[in-house]
Design a protein around this motif. Sequence first.
Motif, PDB file in Angstrom:
ATOM      1  N   ASP A 181       0.826  -1.216   0.000  1.00  0.00           N
ATOM      2  CA  ASP A 181       0.000   0.000   0.000  1.00  0.00           C
ATOM      3  C   ASP A 181       0.858   1.263   0.000  1.00  0.00           C
ATOM      4  O   ASP A 181       0.550   2.237  -0.709  1.00  0.00           O
ATOM      5  CB  ASP A 181      -0.925   0.007   1.225  1.00  0.00           C
ATOM      6  N   SER A 182       1.924   1.276   0.776  1.00  0.00           N
ATOM      7  CA  SER A 182       2.768   2.475   0.817  1.00  0.00           C
ATOM      8  C   SER A 182       3.503   2.662  -0.511  1.00  0.00           C
ATOM      9  O   SER A 182       3.705   3.803  -0.947  1.00  0.00           O
ATOM     10  CB  SER A 182       3.770   2.376   1.973  1.00  0.00           C
ATOM     11  N   LEU A 188       4.197   5.625  -5.673  1.00  0.00           N
ATOM     12  CA  LEU A 188       4.808   5.087  -6.891  1.00  0.00           C
ATOM     13  C   LEU A 188       5.086   6.180  -7.921  1.00  0.00           C
ATOM     14  O   LEU A 188       4.215   6.984  -8.242  1.00  0.00           O
ATOM     15  CB  LEU A 188       3.880   4.030  -7.498  1.00  0.00           C
ATOM     16  N   ASP A 189       6.316   6.184  -8.430  1.00  0.00           N
ATOM     17  CA  ASP A 189       6.701   7.056  -9.541  1.00  0.00           C
ATOM     18  C   ASP A 189       7.218   6.151 -10.659  1.00  0.00           C
ATOM     19  O   ASP A 189       8.351   5.665 -10.587  1.00  0.00           O
ATOM     20  CB  ASP A 189       7.793   8.031  -9.102  1.00  0.00           C
ATOM     21  N   PRO A 190       6.407   5.881 -11.678  1.00  0.00           N
ATOM     22  CA  PRO A 190       6.813   4.945 -12.736  1.00  0.00           C
ATOM     23  C   PRO A 190       8.130   5.305 -13.412  1.00  0.00           C
ATOM     24  O   PRO A 190       8.813   4.426 -13.937  1.00  0.00           O
ATOM     25  CB  PRO A 190       5.640   5.018 -13.733  1.00  0.00           C
ATOM     26  N   ALA A 191       8.497   6.556 -13.380  1.00  0.00           N
ATOM     27  CA  ALA A 191       9.750   6.970 -14.016  1.00  0.00           C
ATOM     28  C   ALA A 191      10.961   6.675 -13.141  1.00  0.00           C
ATOM     29  O   ALA A 191      12.099   6.672 -13.627  1.00  0.00           O
ATOM     30  CB  ALA A 191       9.703   8.456 -14.343  1.00  0.00           C
ATOM     31  N   ASP A 219      12.502  -0.337  -6.274  1.00  0.00           N
ATOM     32  CA  ASP A 219      12.753  -1.697  -5.805  1.00  0.00           C
ATOM     33  C   ASP A 219      11.860  -2.680  -6.556  1.00  0.00           C
ATOM     34  O   ASP A 219      11.155  -2.306  -7.507  1.00  0.00           O
ATOM     35  CB  ASP A 219      12.511  -1.791  -4.300  1.00  0.00           C
ATOM     36  N   VAL A 220      11.862  -3.933  -6.126  1.00  0.00           N
ATOM     37  CA  VAL A 220      11.088  -4.981  -6.798  1.00  0.00           C
ATOM     38  C   VAL A 220       9.591  -4.689  -6.757  1.00  0.00           C
ATOM     39  O   VAL A 220       8.883  -4.889  -7.755  1.00  0.00           O
ATOM     40  CB  VAL A 220      11.375  -6.362  -6.164  1.00  0.00           C
ATOM     41  N   ILE A 221       9.086  -4.211  -5.616  1.00  0.00           N
ATOM     42  CA  ILE A 221       7.650  -3.940  -5.526  1.00  0.00           C
ATOM     43  C   ILE A 221       7.241  -2.869  -6.536  1.00  0.00           C
ATOM     44  O   ILE A 221       6.240  -3.009  -7.244  1.00  0.00           O
ATOM     45  CB  ILE A 221       7.252  -3.517  -4.098  1.00  0.00           C
ATOM     46  N   ASP A 254       0.542  -2.451 -13.987  1.00  0.00           N
ATOM     47  CA  ASP A 254      -0.264  -1.336 -14.489  1.00  0.00           C
ATOM     48  C   ASP A 254      -0.145  -1.184 -16.003  1.00  0.00           C
ATOM     49  O   ASP A 254      -1.126  -0.862 -16.688  1.00  0.00           O
ATOM     50  CB  ASP A 254       0.169  -0.034 -13.815  1.00  0.00           C
ATOM     51  N   GLU A 255       1.056  -1.415 -16.521  1.00  0.00           N
ATOM     52  CA  GLU A 255       1.287  -1.268 -17.962  1.00  0.00           C
ATOM     53  C   GLU A 255       0.855  -2.494 -18.750  1.00  0.00           C
ATOM     54  O   GLU A 255       0.912  -2.496 -19.979  1.00  0.00           O
ATOM     55  CB  GLU A 255       2.766  -0.971 -18.224  1.00  0.00           C
ATOM     56  N   LYS A 256       0.453  -3.557 -18.004  1.00  0.00           N
ATOM     57  CA  LYS A 256       0.032  -4.808 -18.633  1.00  0.00           C
ATOM     58  C   LYS A 256       1.081  -5.324 -19.621  1.00  0.00           C
ATOM     59  O   LYS A 256       0.773  -5.729 -20.747  1.00  0.00           O
ATOM     60  CB  LYS A 256      -1.321  -4.639 -19.325  1.00  0.00           C
ATOM     61  N   SER A 257       2.325  -5.285 -19.193  1.00  0.00           N
ATOM     62  CA  SER A 257       3.409  -5.788 -20.034  1.00  0.00           C
ATOM     63  C   SER A 257       3.267  -7.288 -20.233  1.00  0.00           C
ATOM     64  O   SER A 257       2.563  -7.976 -19.480  1.00  0.00           O
ATOM     65  CB  SER A 257       4.768  -5.469 -19.407  1.00  0.00           C
ATOM     66  N   GLU A 258       3.934  -7.806 -21.229  1.00  0.00           N
ATOM     67  CA  GLU A 258       3.790  -9.226 -21.577  1.00  0.00           C
ATOM     68  C   GLU A 258       4.124 -10.137 -20.407  1.00  0.00           C
ATOM     69  O   GLU A 258       3.455 -11.145 -20.174  1.00  0.00           O
ATOM     70  CB  GLU A 258       4.703  -9.547 -22.767  1.00  0.00           C
ATOM     71  N   ILE A 259       5.149  -9.772 -19.649  1.00  0.00           N
ATOM     72  CA  ILE A 259       5.581 -10.621 -18.542  1.00  0.00           C
ATOM     73  C   ILE A 259       4.585 -10.594 -17.385  1.00  0.00           C
ATOM     74  O   ILE A 259       4.615 -11.458 -16.505  1.00  0.00           O
ATOM     75  CB  ILE A 259       6.985 -10.195 -18.056  1.00  0.00           C
ATOM     76  N   ALA A 260       3.675  -9.605 -17.393  1.00  0.00           N
ATOM     77  CA  ALA A 260       2.741  -9.419 -16.280  1.00  0.00           C
ATOM     78  C   ALA A 260       1.407 -10.131 -16.505  1.00  0.00           C
ATOM     79  O   ALA A 260       0.414  -9.811 -15.850  1.00  0.00           O
ATOM     80  CB  ALA A 260       2.498  -7.928 -16.055  1.00  0.00           C
ATOM     81  N   GLU A 261       1.390 -11.129 -17.366  1.00  0.00           N
ATOM     82  CA  GLU A 261       0.146 -11.836 -17.690  1.00  0.00           C
ATOM     83  C   GLU A 261      -0.569 -12.360 -16.445  1.00  0.00           C
ATOM     84  O   GLU A 261      -1.793 -12.343 -16.361  1.00  0.00           O
ATOM     85  CB  GLU A 261       0.457 -12.993 -18.644  1.00  0.00           C
TER      86      GLU A 261
END
Length: 485
Positions: free
Chosen positions: A244-245, A250-253, A257-259, A267-274
């Motif tokens: 939650d924190s 979150l700053d996408p730019a 870290d991993v989270i 959020d970007e629905k990238s291929e690896i995030a299926e």
Amino acid sequence: MIVEILLFVVGVILLRYWISRPRGMPPGPMVVPFLGSRPVLSVDQVQKMHKIYGDIFKSEIGPHKFIFLCSNKLIKEALSKTEFADRPQLEMLHFLTDGQEAGVIMSNGKRWQNARRFLLRNLRDLGMGKTYLEESILVEARALVKDFRSCAGTPAHIPESLNVAVLNVIWQLVASKRYEFHDKEVLEPIAILRSIDSSSLATLVEFFPGVKKLLPGFLKEKLFAGQMKRLKDSIVDLLKDSIDSHRATLDPANPRDVIDEYLIAMDEKSEIAEYFSELDLMRTIFDLFAAGFDTTANTLRWIILYMARYPEVQHRVQQQIDEVVPRDTLPSYQHKSRLPLLEATIQEVLRASSMIHNGVQRAAQTDTYLAGYFIPKGSWVFGCSGICHMDSRYWEEPQEFRPERFLDEGKVKTPKEGLIPFGSGRRSCLGEALSRMELYIFSAALLQNFTFSPPEGVEVDLEANSKQPSARLSKEQNIVISIRE
């Protein structure tokens, strides 16, 4: 007449059971229809069965079949095959996600491939296994030395700060956070995880889903559900706050870290995030949390106990450290090549302690064959590295504790066979490089600053803790920490 009919029905059921059983499986203890054979769950049981049946054998619990591999050749052959790349499916293994497959350690197929690829890429980008991560480990090592100093002089259990120091290294990569050594927020889930008794009746019940459904609610609560709920609630509270924190800041730019990287990919629905979701993220970071404090920290405990049991080895390691590293400087990676005895001692502890004795369980994806035996689809497969670590085919006098076996003309040598401390094949430990770096730096720092010994008149107990029979965790016992001047 009724008795005859019942006997006929029972006979038909038993006949059908035996006819439907797969043929050509490895040898093992006698099977009782529908119940299975003598359970083989503990290290001691595996060792006994190995002596009777050889390098490959089976046991059964209800409908579940367990295949045990006890030679270097069989373990490496099997665990490198795609047929044995899965994890078994059992509800209790997914307690955190209410039975839903998630995370990286216990997931399968494309979900596992995506999770592992994502973690390897991001952990490496963040520094895992690279020398510039060394400073993070040294920060924890300095704090650990300070904490151990406060415990010196009086017989006591090895401080809990050891677990938190190890966890902090990977947790900074995962969540950009480090815990204070006595923070109850992190010590509580660690204590609950440790308290779970994998040899209990409740664990056996998990292998009989029909029986579990018939149990009254109060009994299920008493046997297992209550303990697992406490663990789940403690872990969820800890991890959800972190997620939650991160989401709120979150700053996408500028991922930290991993989270952050996971949330961005989701959020970007990238291929690896299926297969990504916040539930899956919770299980993934729990996997890293458990791996972070468990395996490496417990190996460090074994190192301390072996040093206390073998003071002459401890003295020689300390002597070499003193010759190479100034006393006002913590040993670092730049000293490693000149500290071969320390590295050899760590290798010997990994061999002798064999902490993950039976390996992390795999499952057969399909019906297949191994060493001429039929392995049915869904069988649990265990690569029993601990058997190899004590096998005279690979080691001279394996029961002896001799770090010198890993030295050749003053340099560390890695044996080609017989040592499998981090698993093998497609699902070997993804944090091996980090773990080896931590073992070296933490061990060097502690041995430079302290001597470990048992209380007067007591011998260090190197037998494993019986409450965790499938692994070889050390027993809680008093150790004297003495400050080296």
